[in-house]
Scaffold this motif. Structure first.
Motif, mmCIF file in Angstrom:
data_model
loop_
_atom_site.group_PDB
_atom_site.id
_atom_site.type_symbol
_atom_site.label_atom_id
_atom_site.label_comp_id
_atom_site.label_asym_id
_atom_site.label_seq_id
_atom_site.Cartn_x
_atom_site.Cartn_y
_atom_site.Cartn_z
ATOM 1 N N ASP A 1 -6.699 14.210 9.819
ATOM 2 C CA ASP A 1 -6.418 13.680 8.715
ATOM 3 C C ASP A 1 -4.878 13.246 8.418
ATOM 4 O O ASP A 1 -3.782 14.507 8.322
ATOM 5 C CB ASP A 1 -6.824 14.596 7.652
ATOM 6 C CG ASP A 1 -6.735 14.029 6.036
ATOM 7 O OD1 ASP A 1 -6.300 13.030 6.115
ATOM 8 O OD2 ASP A 1 -7.238 13.748 5.275
ATOM 9 N N LEU A 12 -9.185 3.996 9.768
ATOM 10 C CA LEU A 12 -10.054 4.916 8.325
ATOM 11 C C LEU A 12 -9.257 5.610 7.161
ATOM 12 O O LEU A 12 -7.936 5.717 7.698
ATOM 13 C CB LEU A 12 -10.714 6.477 8.978
ATOM 14 C CG LEU A 12 -11.467 5.885 10.269
ATOM 15 C CD1 LEU A 12 -12.441 7.652 10.725
ATOM 16 C CD2 LEU A 12 -12.543 5.060 9.873
ATOM 17 N N SER A 66 -7.448 10.061 4.322
ATOM 18 C CA SER A 66 -7.765 10.091 2.956
ATOM 19 C C SER A 66 -7.099 9.490 2.423
ATOM 20 O O SER A 66 -7.669 9.280 1.814
ATOM 21 C CB SER A 66 -8.489 11.792 3.293
ATOM 22 O OG SER A 66 -7.153 12.211 2.823
ATOM 23 N N LEU A 110 -13.892 12.340 6.640
ATOM 24 C CA LEU A 110 -13.631 11.022 6.965
ATOM 25 C C LEU A 110 -14.420 11.271 7.846
ATOM 26 O O LEU A 110 -15.140 12.022 8.510
ATOM 27 C CB LEU A 110 -12.299 10.875 7.994
ATOM 28 C CG LEU A 110 -10.749 11.033 7.273
ATOM 29 C CD1 LEU A 110 -9.765 11.031 7.876
ATOM 30 C CD2 LEU A 110 -11.149 9.246 6.192
ATOM 31 N N GLY A 134 -16.898 6.752 4.402
ATOM 32 C CA GLY A 134 -15.481 6.174 3.457
ATOM 33 C C GLY A 134 -16.321 5.463 2.492
ATOM 34 O O GLY A 134 -16.970 5.094 2.746
#
Ligand code: AMP
Ligand code: MN
Ligand code: MN
Ligand code: MN
Length: 304
Positions: A4, A218, A245, A260, A293
């Protein structure tokens, strides 16, 4: 080892301290975590210390604000030396701008009938780097709006009573700072800017010309469609894919840590050649699917 690579702490506008963030990330199965506070590296030493105790790899990062084409965009710097003096001096200067801007925002809000918002926002910033989110939380407490998104829409963006034009540095300057500190640069949440394909391509070209290497495919503020669109941009422009995130704390509107979705096929993850992955400790490609997401709190925010 779930990565992340974009999160916030109380050093900027997150609601968890760096240690709390690290503990929560570790508990959620995140193995490689970048703390990327807005224009601020003050939380990184604490995050590193906490990560050492949790068996989690902390990637020192920062999210730089920059002006491009008259708009604010964000770039994430990953793997920076956060003690590098040119970077820290530049961030000190941004911090002074943020203090001045906070005074201006409060002055403008007072004109619109909301007195003493600076004191209110400061309570949320707790002596750390102050931003529009802190004003938003205060205005919600006062009952001026129901959530952060509504505050931004009604008060904080261009054309609204509490808007103060940004004076961030250029994309080129931001990249110089990230690279000067030994980091890799990533365009943050590219789908949020609402750029046309051509305009995004222009940003990417300029970004690459100055050594930028990654695109956040992402993001907590991307839909699954956004992720596929950005994966295509990454492939077509030889950019590596990043995943973050943009977590700001429990209940702050983004998806939870460790959730994610996998990267779309054909992406080269920015972490693929990082030492923590070369050790064979985890997948070198997509993080495990835990969910998807969903663009939650952010509208396509053309005023930011
Ligand atoms: P600042 O760096 O102080 O200008 O604040 C930028 C931050 O405000 C972003 O990183 C988000 O956390 C928050 N923000 C910006 N636009 C919105 C929006 N439309 N809704 C909710 N939060 C937003
Ligand atoms: Mn933020
Ligand atoms: Mn951002
Ligand atoms: Mn962010």
């Amino acid at each position: 080892m779930l990565p992340d690579l974009h999160t916030h702490s109380t050093a900027s506008d997150g609601t968890l301290s760096p240690s709390e963030l690290v503990a929560r990330a570790a508990a959620a199965g995140v193995g490689v975590l970048a703390l990327t506070d807005h224009d601020c590296v003050a939380g990184l030493a604490e995050a590193e210390a906490a990560a050492a105790g949790q068996g989690l790899r902390l990637v020192p990062g920062v999210e730089l604000s920059a002006v491009w084409g008259g708009r604010t965009i964000h770039m994430v710097g990953l793997g920076i030396d956060y003690r590098e003096p040119v970077l820290t001096e530049a961030l000190d200067e941004v911090a002074r701008f943020r203090v001045w801007r906070a005074g201006e925002i409060a002055r403008k809000l007072a004109k619109a009938g909301f007195e003493n918002t600076l004191e209110g926002a400061r309570e949320y910033a707790k002596g750390q780097s102050i931003g529009r989110t802190h004003f938003a939380r205060h205005l919600i407490k006062r009952g001026a709006a129901k959530d952060v998104r509504e505050v931004f829409k009604r008060f904080m963006v261009a054309g609204k009573p509490g808007h103060v034009p940004s004076q961030w540095g250029s994309v080129e300057r931001g990249l110089e700072l990230i690279h000067g500190a030994g980091g890799q640069a990533v365009i943050a949440h590219p789908a949020r800017y609402g750029f046309t394909r051509t305009k995004l391509k222009r940003l990417i070209d300029e970004f690459r010309e100055h050594g930028g290497v990654g695109l956040e495919v992402l993001s907590g503020s991307h839909t699954r469609d956004d992720a596929f669109t950005m994966a295509r941009h990454a492939r077509e422009n030889q950019l590596k894919a990043s995943a973050g995130s943009d977590y700001h704390g429990p209940g702050e509107g983004m998806q939870e840590l460790g959730r994610l979705a996998p990267l779309p096929p054909g992406c080269t993850p920015i972490w693929a050649d990082w030492p923590e992955y070369a050790l064979g400790v985890g997948p070198t490609c997509a993080p495990v699917a835990r969910g998807c997401g969903a663009a939650t709190i952010f509208s396509r925010d053309r005023g930011e």
